[in-house]
Design an enzyme around this catalytic site. Structure first.
Site, PDB file in Angstrom:
ATOM      1  N   ASP A  10       0.835  -1.204   0.000  1.00  0.00           N
ATOM      2  CA  ASP A  10       0.000   0.000   0.000  1.00  0.00           C
ATOM      3  C   ASP A  10       0.880   1.268   0.000  1.00  0.00           C
ATOM      4  O   ASP A  10       0.681   2.181   0.798  1.00  0.00           O
ATOM      5  CB  ASP A  10      -0.945  -0.004   1.214  1.00  0.00           C
ATOM      6  CG  ASP A  10      -1.962   1.155   1.131  1.00  0.00           C
ATOM      7  OD1 ASP A  10      -2.255   1.610   0.015  1.00  0.00           O
ATOM      8  OD2 ASP A  10      -2.447   1.596   2.196  1.00  0.00           O
TER       9      ASP A  10
ATOM     10  N   HIS B 210      -2.624   0.492  11.652  1.00  0.00           N
ATOM     11  CA  HIS B 210      -2.574  -0.915  11.257  1.00  0.00           C
ATOM     12  C   HIS B 210      -1.144  -1.377  11.017  1.00  0.00           C
ATOM     13  O   HIS B 210      -0.236  -0.561  10.877  1.00  0.00           O
ATOM     14  CB  HIS B 210      -3.405  -1.151   9.990  1.00  0.00           C
ATOM     15  CG  HIS B 210      -3.213  -0.082   8.953  1.00  0.00           C
ATOM     16  ND1 HIS B 210      -4.126   0.929   8.742  1.00  0.00           N
ATOM     17  CD2 HIS B 210      -2.201   0.173   8.097  1.00  0.00           C
ATOM     18  CE1 HIS B 210      -3.684   1.738   7.790  1.00  0.00           C
ATOM     19  NE2 HIS B 210      -2.517   1.310   7.383  1.00  0.00           N
TER      20      HIS B 210
ATOM     21  N   GLN C 154      -3.705  -5.372   5.610  1.00  0.00           N
ATOM     22  CA  GLN C 154      -3.446  -4.352   6.642  1.00  0.00           C
ATOM     23  C   GLN C 154      -4.373  -4.601   7.824  1.00  0.00           C
ATOM     24  O   GLN C 154      -5.570  -4.342   7.741  1.00  0.00           O
ATOM     25  CB  GLN C 154      -3.677  -2.946   6.054  1.00  0.00           C
ATOM     26  CG  GLN C 154      -2.588  -2.515   5.087  1.00  0.00           C
ATOM     27  CD  GLN C 154      -2.965  -1.308   4.254  1.00  0.00           C
ATOM     28  OE1 GLN C 154      -3.975  -1.324   3.540  1.00  0.00           O
ATOM     29  NE2 GLN C 154      -2.165  -0.255   4.310  1.00  0.00           N
TER      30      GLN C 154
ATOM     31  N   ARG D   2       4.112  12.452  10.850  1.00  0.00           N
ATOM     32  CA  ARG D   2       2.797  12.432  10.194  1.00  0.00           C
ATOM     33  C   ARG D   2       2.086  11.182  10.675  1.00  0.00           C
ATOM     34  O   ARG D   2       2.538  10.062  10.430  1.00  0.00           O
ATOM     35  CB  ARG D   2       2.967  12.392   8.680  1.00  0.00           C
ATOM     36  CG  ARG D   2       1.661  12.223   7.900  1.00  0.00           C
ATOM     37  CD  ARG D   2       1.993  11.897   6.457  1.00  0.00           C
ATOM     38  NE  ARG D   2       0.854  11.777   5.588  1.00  0.00           N
ATOM     39  CZ  ARG D   2       0.138  10.673   5.393  1.00  0.00           C
ATOM     40  NH1 ARG D   2       0.401   9.570   6.085  1.00  0.00           N
ATOM     41  NH2 ARG D   2      -0.847  10.653   4.522  1.00  0.00           N
TER      42      ARG D   2
ATOM     43  N   ASP E  51      -0.621   8.692  10.408  1.00  0.00           N
ATOM     44  CA  ASP E  51      -1.442   8.262   9.283  1.00  0.00           C
ATOM     45  C   ASP E  51      -2.821   7.774   9.744  1.00  0.00           C
ATOM     46  O   ASP E  51      -2.940   7.109  10.762  1.00  0.00           O
ATOM     47  CB  ASP E  51      -0.685   7.104   8.610  1.00  0.00           C
ATOM     48  CG  ASP E  51      -1.398   6.585   7.399  1.00  0.00           C
ATOM     49  OD1 ASP E  51      -1.553   7.358   6.455  1.00  0.00           O
ATOM     50  OD2 ASP E  51      -1.811   5.411   7.410  1.00  0.00           O
TER      51      ASP E  51
ATOM     52  N   GLU F 258      -3.248  13.116   9.723  1.00  0.00           N
ATOM     53  CA  GLU F 258      -3.759  12.821   8.381  1.00  0.00           C
ATOM     54  C   GLU F 258      -5.174  12.284   8.581  1.00  0.00           C
ATOM     55  O   GLU F 258      -5.385  11.112   8.853  1.00  0.00           O
ATOM     56  CB  GLU F 258      -2.878  11.794   7.667  1.00  0.00           C
ATOM     57  CG  GLU F 258      -3.197  11.694   6.186  1.00  0.00           C
ATOM     58  CD  GLU F 258      -3.944  10.431   5.763  1.00  0.00           C
ATOM     59  OE1 GLU F 258      -4.478  10.420   4.645  1.00  0.00           O
ATOM     60  OE2 GLU F 258      -4.006   9.468   6.540  1.00  0.00           O
TER      61      GLU F 258
ATOM     62  N   HIS G  84       0.109  12.155  -2.492  1.00  0.00           N
ATOM     63  CA  HIS G  84       0.246  10.807  -3.063  1.00  0.00           C
ATOM     64  C   HIS G  84      -1.096  10.081  -3.130  1.00  0.00           C
ATOM     65  O   HIS G  84      -1.187   9.013  -3.708  1.00  0.00           O
ATOM     66  CB  HIS G  84       1.223   9.998  -2.207  1.00  0.00           C
ATOM     67  CG  HIS G  84       0.640   9.676  -0.864  1.00  0.00           C
ATOM     68  ND1 HIS G  84       0.406  10.650   0.089  1.00  0.00           N
ATOM     69  CD2 HIS G  84       0.185   8.516  -0.330  1.00  0.00           C
ATOM     70  CE1 HIS G  84      -0.140  10.074   1.148  1.00  0.00           C
ATOM     71  NE2 HIS G  84      -0.286   8.786   0.919  1.00  0.00           N
ATOM     72  N   ASP G  85      -2.121  10.637  -2.495  1.00  0.00           N
ATOM     73  CA  ASP G  85      -3.415   9.960  -2.463  1.00  0.00           C
ATOM     74  C   ASP G  85      -4.364  10.538  -3.516  1.00  0.00           C
ATOM     75  O   ASP G  85      -4.073  11.527  -4.169  1.00  0.00           O
ATOM     76  CB  ASP G  85      -4.036  10.080  -1.063  1.00  0.00           C
ATOM     77  CG  ASP G  85      -3.500   9.009  -0.121  1.00  0.00           C
ATOM     78  OD1 ASP G  85      -3.132   7.926  -0.605  1.00  0.00           O
ATOM     79  OD2 ASP G  85      -3.444   9.262   1.100  1.00  0.00           O
TER      80      ASP G  85
ATOM     81  N   ARG H 280      -3.580   5.183  -7.901  1.00  0.00           N
ATOM     82  CA  ARG H 280      -2.868   6.287  -7.240  1.00  0.00           C
ATOM     83  C   ARG H 280      -1.412   6.340  -7.715  1.00  0.00           C
ATOM     84  O   ARG H 280      -0.761   7.364  -7.614  1.00  0.00           O
ATOM     85  CB  ARG H 280      -2.919   6.127  -5.717  1.00  0.00           C
ATOM     86  CG  ARG H 280      -4.296   6.412  -5.133  1.00  0.00           C
ATOM     87  CD  ARG H 280      -4.314   6.184  -3.636  1.00  0.00           C
ATOM     88  NE  ARG H 280      -4.049   4.798  -3.283  1.00  0.00           N
ATOM     89  CZ  ARG H 280      -3.911   4.352  -2.038  1.00  0.00           C
ATOM     90  NH1 ARG H 280      -4.018   5.190  -1.033  1.00  0.00           N
ATOM     91  NH2 ARG H 280      -3.679   3.080  -1.791  1.00  0.00           N
TER      92      ARG H 280
END
Ligand code: GLC
Length: 651
Positions: free
Chosen positions: A141, A184, A252, A282, A284, A326, A395-396, A520
């Protein structure tokens, strides 16, 4: 909760500290622990007070903090103290960020350290290096399925390379940002593997169920995050004969924060990275940290308590380190990640401003700023000592998650408008120059998101193919327009790797089996450094973009009104193509910058009469900080070309 209870518990904990800890010089640690202990104790009690092992877990928590403090270098402790003295340091306009994948920007971490001058050339002084830790090949991922939280992926380097990056950055006053994936682990993480082997202790790190009874209850209210590639929120594990909660991909596994051991393990990891010289972590997917049957399992109150506890603990051991939340969630929810019910940021000091990002793209697709205005008007005020991370691309994917009430207030019908945006950016709408791709269409909800590089979404890819100089210049101007807003809005602007060079979609992911089902990857490019040399050659697109952004960044850094102290006034200007706001210097409010951005493909004007009374002198003379020239003006109207922006001050 009585303070006395927490005091006596603290004394008992300190009496019982392991000798290797109590022998150390812990002066600063004790001061901070004393100041924060009541909050830490209350939060920990709130989350875990019902458990029989509460006290030993609390003891472990304090020892983890102490260990984190002891492992902090003298140099980092100096930084901590410096930042404590100047606690609003990150609200300054001086910071400008960039996010990148190591192997998209450079060959590896060592090469990235060598390329540091590029950041300085552009003016970047905060670099988010996307996940660098071990992930199973083909099930990563993009780095967010971690199998070892302390080991760097050996294809991109090791801990010594990272230390070198951190040192290079610190020498040049560049902040280092790294991810900690709290929600995760990979199913190949040691904890997951031990759980699979049947170890109860590690099974309790996750959510596991023998049959579908409870998973089915959860599913009733949990949305699908990746409905196309990973539908459902649970995955059957044949070895254990159990269903495991897997909100993102099936590999995940969601961590279970109702278990204090999970919290303590993750705090230990946070402090480990803080001690490698990371300035900003960051965090997540923070919205997902707490799972409750009957809810969407996002933005739960306990998710906030966990983050508050993380922050309080980090404040004790590594107070100079900031957190970025995030949380790509609704505007009213995102604001809570600064700290629910607090005045000063108490969870994460920085949060992604996904609302602004999505609204900016709406402006591009509609050539109109009315939803942008509406959405920003309703963006709740943030707390003190908190700031936004303002970005155009990352990046998303892009989700159009603005508030339906705002969509209605702007005069659109919600479903049709969102469909228009998806069609526009995927190039399906006739005349659209955008070259994006639809991501995760959910037939059940009608929802869909968009992928694509900034340049391709803004029409540069199509324009370059057509060779039409007008189309190319329109695309370049749109890219600059979007940046003019994130650089002046208030908060830390975050550019994305390749965007200052106009890098278009990268279609090579389609040939890679491990990436082809996740588009992505289309906007996670590898920089071609030979081509990047064109940034120095006048007349190229690379030059136009790079030199303009470099100039904008330099001007931002010199403009105190662009610091972030709730010093922005949004203006209703009676021209729906324009976004317009005033930024003022919070120390000298008469120092003002009038920001105007024209989203239309046609020239537009701002009637100065409309904004009279906002501290702007209607008969004054303006100068544009960006061009150094006075704006075109007639009859108390300021005129803007298609996609032009102004940063005006009075002279
Ligand atoms: C975050 C990351 C995203 C990832 C997800 C799951 O949202 O930005 O790339 O897929 O978390 O870890």
């Amino acid at each position: 909760m009585y303070e006395q209870v927490s005091h006596s518990l603290l004394n008992a904990i300190l009496d019982d500290l392991k000798p290797e800890i109590s022998r150390q010089d812990l002066r600063h640690f004790y001061t901070r622990l004393g100041a924060n202990f009541y909050a830490i104790y209350s939060l920990f009690f709130n989350l875990y007070g019902h458990r029989k092992d509460f006290k030993p877990q609390m003891q472990r928590l304090v020892e983890t903090m102490a260990k984190g403090y002891i492992n902090r270098s003298a140099e980092l402790e100096r930084v901590d103290i410096e930042r404590e003295l100047d606690h609003n340091w990150f609200l300054s306009q001086k910071w400008v960020g960039m996010a990148l994948y190591t192997n998209g920007f450079a060959e590896n971490l060592d090469d990235l350290a060598d390329k540091t001058p590029y950041f300085q050339e552009l003016g970047i002084n905060m670099v988010h290096i996307m996940p660098i830790l071990m992930c199973p090949a083909g099930k990563s991922d993009g780095g967010y399925a971690i199998s070892d939280f302390r080991k760097i992926d050996d294809r991109i380097g090791d801990i010594n390379d990272l230390r070198r990056v951190a040192e290079e950055f610190r020498k040049r006053d560049i902040l280092l940002v790294l991810d900690v994936v709290l929600n995760h682990t990979s199913d190949e993480h040691e904890w997951a593997e031990k759980a699979i082997m049947g170890e109860r202790r590690y099974q309790d790190y996750y959510f596991m169920f023998d049959n579908r009874e409870i998973p089915d209850m959860f599913e009733q209210s949990m949305p699908d995050i990746f409905p196309e590639s990973a539908p459902g929120n649970f995955t059957w594990n044949a070895d254990m004969q159990k269903w495991v909660m897997t909100v993102f991909h099936d590999y995940q596994w969601d961590l279970n924060y109702s278990n204090p051991e999970v919290f303590i393990e993750m705090l230990d990891i946070i402090l480990f990275w803080a001690n490698q010289g990371v300035d900003v972590l960051r965090l997540d997917a923070v919205a997902f940290l707490w799972k409750k049957i009957g809810s969407s399992c996002q933005n739960e109150r306990n998710a906030h308590l966990i983050l508050q506890l993380m922050k309080d603990c980090c404040q004790v051991s590594a107070p100079g380190v900031l957190f970025i939340a995030e949380a790509i969630v609704a505007p009213v929810e995102v604001i809570k990640y600064f700290g629910e019910d607090a005045i000063i940021a108490k969870e994460c000091e920085i949060a992604y401003n996904a609302t602004l990002m999505a609204l900016l793209w709406d402006g591009i697709a509609t050539q109109n700023a009315k939803l942008l205005y509406q959405g920003l008007k309703n963006l709740p005020d943030k707390l003190e000592r908190a700031t936004w991370l303002n970005y155009v691309r990352c990046h998303d994917d892009i989700g159009f998650g603005f508030d339906d009430n705002d969509v209605l207030a702007a005069g659109y019908e919600s479903f049709a408008h969102r469909k228009y945006l998806v069609d526009y950016f995927s190039g399906q709408f006739e005349g659209s120059p955008a070259r994006g791709m639809v991501f995760m269409r959910n037939d059940a909800t009608g929802d869909a998101r968009i992928c694509g590089s900034l340049a391709s979404l803004a029409g540069l890819e199509a324009a370059a193919e057509s060779g039409d100089p007008d189309l190319i210049s329109a695309a370049v101007n749109k890219i600059l327009l979007l940046h003019s807003v994130i650089l002046s809005f208030g908060g830390i602007p975050l550019l994305y790797n390749g965007d200052a060079l106009g890098v278009v979609n990268d279609y090579s992911y389609r040939d890679d089996d491990s990436k082809s089902n996740d588009n992505r990857w289309i906007h996670r490019p590898k920089i071609n450094w030979e081509r990047a040399e064109l940034r120095k050659k006048q007349g190229t697109v690379e030059y136009s973009l790079f030199s303009a952004l470099k100039k904008m960044i330099a001007i931002r850094k010199e403009t105190s009104a662009f610091a972030d102290f709730n010093n922005r006034e949004l203006l209703d200007v009676n021209n729906e193509h324009l976004l317009c706001f005033i930024r003022f210097n919070y120390l000298r409010p008469s120092e003002r910058v009038l920001v105007i951005a024209n989203f239309d493909a046609n020239p537009q004007y701002l009637d100065l009469d409309v904004i009279s009374g906002r501290g702007i002198n209607l008969y004054g003379q303006f100068v544009d900080l960006y061009t150094g020239r006075s704006p075109a003006q007639y009859d108390r109207r300021i005129v803007l070309q298609a996609y032009q922006f102004y940063w005006l001050t009075e002279i």
